[in-house]
Design a protein around this motif. Structure first.
Motif, PDB file in Angstrom:
ATOM      1  N   GLU A 136       0.781  -1.266   0.023  1.00  0.00           N
ATOM      2  CA  GLU A 136       0.019  -0.022  -0.115  1.00  0.00           C
ATOM      3  C   GLU A 136       0.740   1.229  -0.046  1.00  0.00           C
ATOM      4  O   GLU A 136       0.426   2.268  -0.587  1.00  0.00           O
ATOM      5  CB  GLU A 136      -0.908   0.130   1.175  1.00  0.00           C
ATOM      6  CG  GLU A 136      -1.992  -1.032   1.061  1.00  0.00           C
ATOM      7  CD  GLU A 136      -2.756  -0.989   2.251  1.00  0.00           C
ATOM      8  OE1 GLU A 136      -2.719  -0.364   3.221  1.00  0.00           O
ATOM      9  OE2 GLU A 136      -3.478  -2.300   2.595  1.00  0.00           O
ATOM     10  N   ASN A 137       1.806   1.297   0.633  1.00  0.00           N
ATOM     11  CA  ASN A 137       2.920   2.407   0.570  1.00  0.00           C
ATOM     12  C   ASN A 137       3.424   2.695  -0.722  1.00  0.00           C
ATOM     13  O   ASN A 137       3.537   3.924  -1.015  1.00  0.00           O
ATOM     14  CB  ASN A 137       4.138   2.016   1.766  1.00  0.00           C
ATOM     15  CG  ASN A 137       3.685   2.073   3.221  1.00  0.00           C
ATOM     16  OD1 ASN A 137       2.522   2.655   3.225  1.00  0.00           O
ATOM     17  ND2 ASN A 137       4.405   1.633   3.802  1.00  0.00           N
ATOM     18  N   ALA A 138       3.673   1.800  -1.429  1.00  0.00           N
ATOM     19  CA  ALA A 138       4.362   1.774  -2.872  1.00  0.00           C
ATOM     20  C   ALA A 138       3.265   2.766  -3.674  1.00  0.00           C
ATOM     21  O   ALA A 138       4.080   3.488  -4.516  1.00  0.00           O
ATOM     22  CB  ALA A 138       4.244   0.452  -3.526  1.00  0.00           C
ATOM     23  N   VAL A 139       2.102   2.820  -3.390  1.00  0.00           N
ATOM     24  CA  VAL A 139       1.354   3.796  -4.342  1.00  0.00           C
ATOM     25  C   VAL A 139       0.858   5.037  -3.758  1.00  0.00           C
ATOM     26  O   VAL A 139       0.336   6.024  -4.148  1.00  0.00           O
ATOM     27  CB  VAL A 139       0.092   3.002  -5.013  1.00  0.00           C
ATOM     28  CG1 VAL A 139       0.315   1.815  -5.757  1.00  0.00           C
ATOM     29  CG2 VAL A 139      -0.619   2.378  -3.627  1.00  0.00           C
ATOM     30  N   ASN A 140       1.235   5.152  -2.346  1.00  0.00           N
ATOM     31  CA  ASN A 140       0.892   6.235  -1.623  1.00  0.00           C
ATOM     32  C   ASN A 140       1.988   6.910  -1.043  1.00  0.00           C
ATOM     33  O   ASN A 140       2.059   8.431  -0.958  1.00  0.00           O
ATOM     34  CB  ASN A 140       0.207   5.842  -0.316  1.00  0.00           C
ATOM     35  CG  ASN A 140      -1.364   5.375  -0.832  1.00  0.00           C
ATOM     36  OD1 ASN A 140      -1.802   5.841  -1.529  1.00  0.00           O
ATOM     37  ND2 ASN A 140      -1.760   3.849  -0.314  1.00  0.00           N
ATOM     38  N   ALA A 141       3.200   6.419  -0.715  1.00  0.00           N
ATOM     39  CA  ALA A 141       4.270   7.144  -0.190  1.00  0.00           C
ATOM     40  C   ALA A 141       4.927   8.364  -1.000  1.00  0.00           C
ATOM     41  O   ALA A 141       4.973   8.033  -2.110  1.00  0.00           O
ATOM     42  CB  ALA A 141       5.345   6.304   0.303  1.00  0.00           C
ATOM     43  N   GLY A 152       2.593   9.645   3.436  1.00  0.00           N
ATOM     44  CA  GLY A 152       1.670   8.515   2.901  1.00  0.00           C
ATOM     45  C   GLY A 152       2.313   7.207   3.008  1.00  0.00           C
ATOM     46  O   GLY A 152       1.892   6.179   2.264  1.00  0.00           O
ATOM     47  N   ALA A 153       2.950   6.939   4.316  1.00  0.00           N
ATOM     48  CA  ALA A 153       3.537   5.692   4.532  1.00  0.00           C
ATOM     49  C   ALA A 153       3.254   5.402   6.035  1.00  0.00           C
ATOM     50  O   ALA A 153       3.263   6.205   6.964  1.00  0.00           O
ATOM     51  CB  ALA A 153       5.002   5.540   4.144  1.00  0.00           C
ATOM     52  N   GLY A 156       5.202  -0.300   7.167  1.00  0.00           N
ATOM     53  CA  GLY A 156       6.130  -0.869   6.131  1.00  0.00           C
ATOM     54  C   GLY A 156       7.001  -0.137   5.381  1.00  0.00           C
ATOM     55  O   GLY A 156       7.103   0.908   5.778  1.00  0.00           O
ATOM     56  N   ILE A 157       7.759  -0.898   4.685  1.00  0.00           N
ATOM     57  CA  ILE A 157       8.714  -0.229   3.582  1.00  0.00           C
ATOM     58  C   ILE A 157       8.021   1.137   2.728  1.00  0.00           C
ATOM     59  O   ILE A 157       7.358   0.678   2.215  1.00  0.00           O
ATOM     60  CB  ILE A 157       9.412  -1.055   2.736  1.00  0.00           C
ATOM     61  CG1 ILE A 157      10.166  -2.082   3.713  1.00  0.00           C
ATOM     62  CG2 ILE A 157      10.483  -0.271   2.076  1.00  0.00           C
ATOM     63  CD1 ILE A 157      11.455  -1.386   4.513  1.00  0.00           C
ATOM     64  N   PRO A 158       8.536   2.070   2.919  1.00  0.00           N
ATOM     65  CA  PRO A 158       8.122   3.420   2.180  1.00  0.00           C
ATOM     66  C   PRO A 158       7.994   3.414   0.466  1.00  0.00           C
ATOM     67  O   PRO A 158       7.084   3.498  -0.239  1.00  0.00           O
ATOM     68  CB  PRO A 158       8.156   4.591   2.608  1.00  0.00           C
ATOM     69  CG  PRO A 158       8.847   4.184   3.927  1.00  0.00           C
ATOM     70  CD  PRO A 158       9.332   2.723   3.780  1.00  0.00           C
ATOM     71  N   PHE A 214       6.518   3.906  14.361  1.00  0.00           N
ATOM     72  CA  PHE A 214       5.793   3.813  12.892  1.00  0.00           C
ATOM     73  C   PHE A 214       5.323   2.491  12.731  1.00  0.00           C
ATOM     74  O   PHE A 214       4.543   2.257  11.530  1.00  0.00           O
ATOM     75  CB  PHE A 214       7.355   3.871  12.010  1.00  0.00           C
ATOM     76  CG  PHE A 214       7.087   3.969  10.597  1.00  0.00           C
ATOM     77  CD1 PHE A 214       6.635   5.243  10.042  1.00  0.00           C
ATOM     78  CD2 PHE A 214       7.274   2.993  10.005  1.00  0.00           C
ATOM     79  CE1 PHE A 214       6.336   5.414   8.725  1.00  0.00           C
ATOM     80  CE2 PHE A 214       6.836   3.050   8.212  1.00  0.00           C
ATOM     81  CZ  PHE A 214       6.577   4.101   7.715  1.00  0.00           C
ATOM     82  N   TYR A 215       5.579   1.536  13.634  1.00  0.00           N
ATOM     83  CA  TYR A 215       4.857   0.203  13.531  1.00  0.00           C
ATOM     84  C   TYR A 215       4.039  -0.256  14.616  1.00  0.00           C
ATOM     85  O   TYR A 215       3.592  -1.380  14.796  1.00  0.00           O
ATOM     86  CB  TYR A 215       6.069  -0.791  13.463  1.00  0.00           C
ATOM     87  CG  TYR A 215       6.786  -0.991  11.877  1.00  0.00           C
ATOM     88  CD1 TYR A 215       6.181  -1.540  10.985  1.00  0.00           C
ATOM     89  CD2 TYR A 215       7.914  -0.373  11.812  1.00  0.00           C
ATOM     90  CE1 TYR A 215       7.035  -1.832   9.624  1.00  0.00           C
ATOM     91  CE2 TYR A 215       8.662  -0.041  10.556  1.00  0.00           C
ATOM     92  CZ  TYR A 215       8.095  -0.963   9.790  1.00  0.00           C
ATOM     93  OH  TYR A 215       8.714  -0.843   8.235  1.00  0.00           O
ATOM     94  N   ASN A 216       3.384   0.640  15.152  1.00  0.00           N
ATOM     95  CA  ASN A 216       2.449   0.591  16.147  1.00  0.00           C
ATOM     96  C   ASN A 216       1.164   0.049  15.721  1.00  0.00           C
ATOM     97  O   ASN A 216       0.489   0.571  14.787  1.00  0.00           O
ATOM     98  CB  ASN A 216       1.970   2.170  16.808  1.00  0.00           C
ATOM     99  CG  ASN A 216       0.996   2.077  17.877  1.00  0.00           C
ATOM    100  OD1 ASN A 216       0.376   0.960  18.345  1.00  0.00           O
ATOM    101  ND2 ASN A 216       0.803   3.080  18.558  1.00  0.00           N
ATOM    102  N   PRO A 217       0.722  -0.989  16.111  1.00  0.00           N
ATOM    103  CA  PRO A 217      -0.519  -1.695  15.302  1.00  0.00           C
ATOM    104  C   PRO A 217      -1.644  -1.184  15.651  1.00  0.00           C
ATOM    105  O   PRO A 217      -2.680  -1.603  15.227  1.00  0.00           O
ATOM    106  CB  PRO A 217      -0.361  -3.237  15.927  1.00  0.00           C
ATOM    107  CG  PRO A 217       0.537  -3.098  17.281  1.00  0.00           C
ATOM    108  CD  PRO A 217       1.373  -2.096  17.214  1.00  0.00           C
ATOM    109  N   GLU A 218      -1.537  -0.220  16.686  1.00  0.00           N
ATOM    110  CA  GLU A 218      -2.844   0.347  17.211  1.00  0.00           C
ATOM    111  C   GLU A 218      -2.955   1.840  16.750  1.00  0.00           C
ATOM    112  O   GLU A 218      -4.074   2.621  17.064  1.00  0.00           O
ATOM    113  CB  GLU A 218      -2.938   0.510  18.706  1.00  0.00           C
ATOM    114  CG  GLU A 218      -3.077  -0.712  19.561  1.00  0.00           C
ATOM    115  CD  GLU A 218      -2.983  -0.673  21.040  1.00  0.00           C
ATOM    116  OE1 GLU A 218      -3.047   0.437  21.575  1.00  0.00           O
ATOM    117  OE2 GLU A 218      -2.849  -1.833  21.640  1.00  0.00           O
ATOM    118  N   GLY A 219      -2.114   2.126  15.863  1.00  0.00           N
ATOM    119  CA  GLY A 219      -1.907   3.556  15.266  1.00  0.00           C
ATOM    120  C   GLY A 219      -2.175   3.705  13.766  1.00  0.00           C
ATOM    121  O   GLY A 219      -2.368   2.520  13.134  1.00  0.00           O
TER     122      GLY A 219
END
Length: 461
Positions: A136-141, A152-153, A156-158, A214-219
């Motif tokens: 998803e980051n690939a098309v948004n970041a 936009g990331a 995951g890897i931006p 950046f990897y907070n599963p609740e954020g």
């Protein structure tokens, strides 16, 4: 007529806006490659037809010998033996795949430095949800206009598919390293030390805790508030330093908002701001062999350098470094005179993104040029060549990578920073003599846990 001109101007502006957006992130068609010819992290799925194999998913689960959280990692490739050994006598036969830093180490330590070469194991893997976020980051970041931040990331890897100019590709690759997956919350107890020319060393032992915001599963991205992660470290020994602590709020865009850092002095029982913990500020525990932005191979704002992407190349890098962190291995056996004991190292041929950074005119830094070698599978920086103000190779940094298969994720077992001119080196992350290695959880702490107000209460002596 005037109205028509306004409509035409508005249409042109709208077209320019969408054209800019289209250039800022990859198309859905390009992103689709992450499910086919590319791995979920953007590496070429196929091998080279010779000594780099096809990626088949990496390590899917821990070996059966791994029984508990925090256990030192049993080597899943323990049956592998070196295919060959590169030495100062034969390294010119392999120099096509050697960084300038590795070549310099052969020349500096011709009788002792060597590289054991092993079969390449593409062991990197990551959870499905991280791979999905990367897609998803690939098309948004997007990079911010100045390249000092990412929008936009999240989670995951931006930029799994690099695109744009060489400068933009270079910055994207570096941001992929800065934001790579290393879990949600980690606690580790480890030692670092500076090794002198005669081989003497004095350990500094500490406990670190990191919450990867950046990897907070609740954020989500809107919850980041420009914080990439929270870092807390307490010194345990030696006695003269015990109880001291460092707290860092690592900002994502550090030009917009510099990293926030505080230090606690146990003797004075005072918490003070540490405003200069950035760029080339020397790190005291490293005996000035490591700068603030050397940590983790590179960190912080990229604004002092001009960046250039030099392409994807096949190189020898430290990989699957399980031997060097095996349980019970004595630090004295790891820390050789002049360099790490090569008998515990493992190098493999992997494809790496080569990125060059040159100091901008008018900017200040002790490194005039840096060359980064970034693992294509995991986006970890594996090697760095650092040049002084005269343009001469000065320092060489190495990250000894391995898959932390309990996550899973590829990260470093330990980092080594060589000073070729002083003939000393610094090692960070030694934990083979500890009862356990890093412990990962999905815990989401209260932000007050990483507040300066709590730093003094938690300080010990």
């Amino acid at each position: 007529m005037m109205q028509n001109k306004k409509i035409l101007l508005g249409s042109l502006l709208l077209f320019s806006f969408y054209a800019a957006c289209a250039g800022a992130a990859v198309s859905p068609t390009e992103a689709k490659k992450l499910t086919g010819e590319l791995t979920p992290f953007g590496a070429i799925r196929e091998g080279n037809g010779a000594d780099i194999p096809r990626w088949e998913g990496g390590i899917a689960q821990p070996p059966k010998e791994y029984q508990r959280e925090g256990q030192h990692h049993p080597d899943p490739f323990k049956e592998d033996k070196p295919k060959e050994t590169i030495t100062a006598q034969n390294f010119t036969q392999y120099e096509k795949y050697l960084s300038e830093g590795l070549k310099a180490l052969f020349k500096t330590y011709p009788t002792t430095f060597k590289i054991p070469l092993y079969v390449t194991r593409r062991s990197h893997s990551a959870p499905d949800w991280v791979n999905q976020n990367t897609y998803e980051n690939a098309v948004n970041a997007e990079l911010t206009k100045d390249g000092n931040g990412v929008t936009g990331a999240y989670g995951g890897i931006p930029f799994p598919v690099l695109h744009g100019s060489n400068e933009r590709k270079a910055l994207q690759a570096v941001w992929n390293h800065l934001t790579r997956w290393r879990g949600v919350f980690v606690t580790r107890r480890a030692s670092e030390t500076a090794v002198q020319r005669n081989g003497e060393f004095s350990l500094v032992n500490s406990q670190q805790e990191v919450f990867w915001n950046f990897y907070n599963p609740e954020g989500s991205e809107k919850d980041l508030k420009n914080i990439l992660f929270y870092y807390l470290s307490f010194t345990i020994s030696p006695a003269r330093l015990a109880g001291g602590a460092v707290l860092v709020h690592e900002t994502l865009d550090q030009v917009k908002e510099p990293r926030q850092a505080w230090g606690y002095n146990a003797g004075q029982r005072r918490v003070r701001r540490a405003p200069n913990l950035a760029y080339d500020s020397p790190i005291a525990a490293s005996d000035n062999l490591r700068t603030a932005d050397d940590t983790d191979m590179y960190n912080g704002a990229p604004d002092r350098y001009d960046w250039n992407y030099l392409g994807l190349k096949e190189m020898y890098i430290p990989y699957n470094s399980y031997q060097i962190s095996q349980a019970g291995l004595k630090y004295a056996d790891v820390l050789g005179v002049s360099h790490i004991n090569p008998d515990y190292t493992r190098f493999e041929k992997h494809r790496v993104h080569v990125v060059e950074a040159k100091l901008k005119a008018g900017e200040r830094h002790i490194y005039s040029r840096r060359v980064f070698y970034i693992d294509e599978d995991s986006w970890n920086i594996a090697l760095v060549d650092q040049y002084d103000g005269r343009g001469e190779l000065w320092r060489v940094s190495m990250a000894f990578l391995k898959n932390f298969y309990e996550l899973p994720s590829t990260w470093t077992a330990l980092d080594v920073f060589y000073d070729l001119q002083a003939r000393r080196y610094h090692v960070q992350g030694l934990d083979s003599e500890e009862r356990s290695t890093r412990v990962f959880t999905n815990e989401v702490p209260d932000r007050r846990y990483f507040s300066p107000q709590s730093l003094r209460r938690r300080g010990i002596r």
